[in-house]
Scaffold this active site. Sequence first.
Site, PDB file in Angstrom:
ATOM      1  N   ASP A  10     -40.757 -46.099  37.412  1.00  0.00           N
ATOM      2  CA  ASP A  10     -40.928 -44.841  38.148  1.00  0.00           C
ATOM      3  C   ASP A  10     -40.373 -43.701  37.312  1.00  0.00           C
ATOM      4  O   ASP A  10     -39.627 -43.923  36.349  1.00  0.00           O
ATOM      5  CB  ASP A  10     -40.200 -44.901  39.496  1.00  0.00           C
ATOM      6  CG  ASP A  10     -40.383 -43.629  40.315  1.00  0.00           C
ATOM      7  OD1 ASP A  10     -41.534 -43.305  40.632  1.00  0.00           O
ATOM      8  OD2 ASP A  10     -39.386 -42.949  40.621  1.00  0.00           O
ATOM      9  N   SER A  11     -40.716 -42.481  37.708  1.00  0.00           N
ATOM     10  CA  SER A  11     -40.181 -41.303  37.026  1.00  0.00           C
ATOM     11  C   SER A  11     -38.696 -41.117  37.283  1.00  0.00           C
ATOM     12  O   SER A  11     -38.038 -40.329  36.601  1.00  0.00           O
ATOM     13  CB  SER A  11     -40.938 -40.049  37.479  1.00  0.00           C
ATOM     14  OG  SER A  11     -40.731 -39.824  38.865  1.00  0.00           O
ATOM     15  N   TYR A  67     -42.159 -36.007  37.026  1.00  0.00           N
ATOM     16  CA  TYR A  67     -43.409 -36.105  36.290  1.00  0.00           C
ATOM     17  C   TYR A  67     -44.476 -35.154  36.836  1.00  0.00           C
ATOM     18  O   TYR A  67     -45.413 -34.807  36.122  1.00  0.00           O
ATOM     19  CB  TYR A  67     -43.963 -37.532  36.362  1.00  0.00           C
ATOM     20  CG  TYR A  67     -43.320 -38.523  35.420  1.00  0.00           C
ATOM     21  CD1 TYR A  67     -42.177 -38.234  34.676  1.00  0.00           C
ATOM     22  CD2 TYR A  67     -43.875 -39.786  35.271  1.00  0.00           C
ATOM     23  CE1 TYR A  67     -41.608 -39.164  33.826  1.00  0.00           C
ATOM     24  CE2 TYR A  67     -43.317 -40.729  34.418  1.00  0.00           C
ATOM     25  CZ  TYR A  67     -42.177 -40.420  33.703  1.00  0.00           C
ATOM     26  OH  TYR A  67     -41.624 -41.359  32.858  1.00  0.00           O
ATOM     27  N   GLY A  68     -44.360 -34.799  38.113  1.00  0.00           N
ATOM     28  CA  GLY A  68     -45.403 -34.038  38.793  1.00  0.00           C
ATOM     29  C   GLY A  68     -45.890 -32.796  38.074  1.00  0.00           C
ATOM     30  O   GLY A  68     -47.104 -32.573  37.963  1.00  0.00           O
ATOM     31  N   CYS A  99     -44.894 -45.034  40.791  1.00  0.00           N
ATOM     32  CA  CYS A  99     -44.874 -43.571  40.712  1.00  0.00           C
ATOM     33  C   CYS A  99     -46.301 -43.111  40.957  1.00  0.00           C
ATOM     34  O   CYS A  99     -47.223 -43.544  40.251  1.00  0.00           O
ATOM     35  CB  CYS A  99     -44.389 -43.120  39.332  1.00  0.00           C
ATOM     36  SG  CYS A  99     -44.585 -41.352  39.014  1.00  0.00           S
ATOM     37  N   ASN A 100     -46.505 -42.269  41.963  1.00  0.00           N
ATOM     38  CA  ASN A 100     -47.859 -41.844  42.296  1.00  0.00           C
ATOM     39  C   ASN A 100     -48.496 -41.046  41.172  1.00  0.00           C
ATOM     40  O   ASN A 100     -49.677 -41.207  40.865  1.00  0.00           O
ATOM     41  CB  ASN A 100     -47.839 -41.027  43.585  1.00  0.00           C
ATOM     42  CG  ASN A 100     -47.620 -41.878  44.813  1.00  0.00           C
ATOM     43  OD1 ASN A 100     -48.557 -42.324  45.445  1.00  0.00           O
ATOM     44  ND2 ASN A 100     -46.358 -42.116  45.144  1.00  0.00           N
ATOM     45  N   THR A 101     -47.717 -40.163  40.541  1.00  0.00           N
ATOM     46  CA  THR A 101     -48.261 -39.352  39.460  1.00  0.00           C
ATOM     47  C   THR A 101     -48.693 -40.238  38.299  1.00  0.00           C
ATOM     48  O   THR A 101     -49.789 -40.085  37.753  1.00  0.00           O
ATOM     49  CB  THR A 101     -47.226 -38.319  38.981  1.00  0.00           C
ATOM     50  OG1 THR A 101     -46.808 -37.514  40.086  1.00  0.00           O
ATOM     51  CG2 THR A 101     -47.821 -37.419  37.916  1.00  0.00           C
ATOM     52  N   GLU A 150     -33.551 -36.717  43.500  1.00  0.00           N
ATOM     53  CA  GLU A 150     -32.934 -37.101  42.231  1.00  0.00           C
ATOM     54  C   GLU A 150     -31.470 -36.663  42.147  1.00  0.00           C
ATOM     55  O   GLU A 150     -30.674 -37.275  41.440  1.00  0.00           O
ATOM     56  CB  GLU A 150     -33.725 -36.529  41.059  1.00  0.00           C
ATOM     57  CG  GLU A 150     -35.050 -37.226  40.804  1.00  0.00           C
ATOM     58  CD  GLU A 150     -34.892 -38.660  40.314  1.00  0.00           C
ATOM     59  OE1 GLU A 150     -33.894 -38.963  39.643  1.00  0.00           O
ATOM     60  OE2 GLU A 150     -35.770 -39.492  40.627  1.00  0.00           O
ATOM     61  N   CYS A 155     -45.531 -39.740  47.285  1.00  0.00           N
ATOM     62  CA  CYS A 155     -44.567 -39.797  46.188  1.00  0.00           C
ATOM     63  C   CYS A 155     -43.500 -40.776  46.642  1.00  0.00           C
ATOM     64  O   CYS A 155     -43.002 -40.676  47.774  1.00  0.00           O
ATOM     65  CB  CYS A 155     -43.959 -38.422  45.913  1.00  0.00           C
ATOM     66  SG  CYS A 155     -42.601 -38.452  44.713  1.00  0.00           S
ATOM     67  N   THR A 156     -43.141 -41.723  45.804  1.00  0.00           N
ATOM     68  CA  THR A 156     -42.194 -42.750  46.235  1.00  0.00           C
ATOM     69  C   THR A 156     -40.783 -42.210  46.420  1.00  0.00           C
ATOM     70  O   THR A 156     -39.916 -42.920  46.947  1.00  0.00           O
ATOM     71  CB  THR A 156     -42.185 -43.941  45.250  1.00  0.00           C
ATOM     72  OG1 THR A 156     -42.033 -43.461  43.910  1.00  0.00           O
ATOM     73  CG2 THR A 156     -43.476 -44.726  45.357  1.00  0.00           C
ATOM     74  N   HIS A 157     -40.545 -40.961  46.025  1.00  0.00           N
ATOM     75  CA  HIS A 157     -39.262 -40.322  46.326  1.00  0.00           C
ATOM     76  C   HIS A 157     -39.148 -39.931  47.805  1.00  0.00           C
ATOM     77  O   HIS A 157     -38.049 -39.857  48.356  1.00  0.00           O
ATOM     78  CB  HIS A 157     -39.068 -39.056  45.488  1.00  0.00           C
ATOM     79  CG  HIS A 157     -38.740 -39.302  44.058  1.00  0.00           C
ATOM     80  ND1 HIS A 157     -39.672 -39.750  43.141  1.00  0.00           N
ATOM     81  CD2 HIS A 157     -37.582 -39.148  43.358  1.00  0.00           C
ATOM     82  CE1 HIS A 157     -39.109 -39.860  41.959  1.00  0.00           C
ATOM     83  NE2 HIS A 157     -37.841 -39.509  42.051  1.00  0.00           N
TER      84      HIS A 157
END
Length: 269
Positions: A9-10, A41-42, A72-74, A151, A183-185
């Site tokens: 993931d980012s 990353y977005g 990570c979706n992006t 983050e 977004c996995t966040h």
Amino acid sequence: MQQAIAVLDSGVGGLTVAKEIMRQLPREKILYFGDTLRTPYGPRPAEEVLLFTKQIVSYLLQFQPKMIVIACNTATAVALHKIREWVPVPVVGVIHPGARAAIKQTRNGKIGVIGTEGTIKSGAYERALKRISPYLNVYSLACPFLVPIVEKGLFDAAETRQIVARSLEPLMDKPLDCLILGCTHYPFLADIISGVMGPGVSLISSADETAREVSAILYHRGMLATSAGLPVHQFFCSGDPQLFQQIAQRWLGDQIKITPVVWQVPNIM
């Protein structure tokens, strides 16, 4: 069969997917990489996201994982197909599982999607949803201020609800009945997002459906772990290791209290 499942993931967002894989498949070893140094990353160009994803995958391949999960979706939107062409093991993304989960949940066919600028700009969720059900109404919204909150570990900060509310305001007058956390966040902020959107909107996280896909692929290929002992998970981050470990321990909770974990800082540059 005893090789690890690599999850990348980012940053810390992919921990939501790792946690669900650990819950559904407790015998499987997780090899997690969070690129916390270069998150988010977005806003980055697609070429840069692809480069970063390839660097991480290249690093993880030295451990000979039996599967790679791009949590990570992006990165899924940009790099999934290229990584699948490149590596010799199954590669799973998070967009199609999230789309399937939303279609199962919706009653009125009106689905919201929130994600990073890169994910929303790619149109990946809308394509995935309409490929399955072309008559859906999809309302997409980029929420670039949410990943930095997660983050930094500011889940309970006073200003977090205000930022979330402002970010979601364009969706408040839409007739959607479910909202994909694209977004996995974002599951880290699920309680706040749910409070803003109200009880009539179900939140969809791709983590559960992604873990099911991982389980199904490994089962059908005869690759499920069979060891009776507990796996030793490995967690890598490219940025501040203390903050990453603090957030990971808070999110994973009991999942890593009963399982040995190794924390490491790699050098992939």
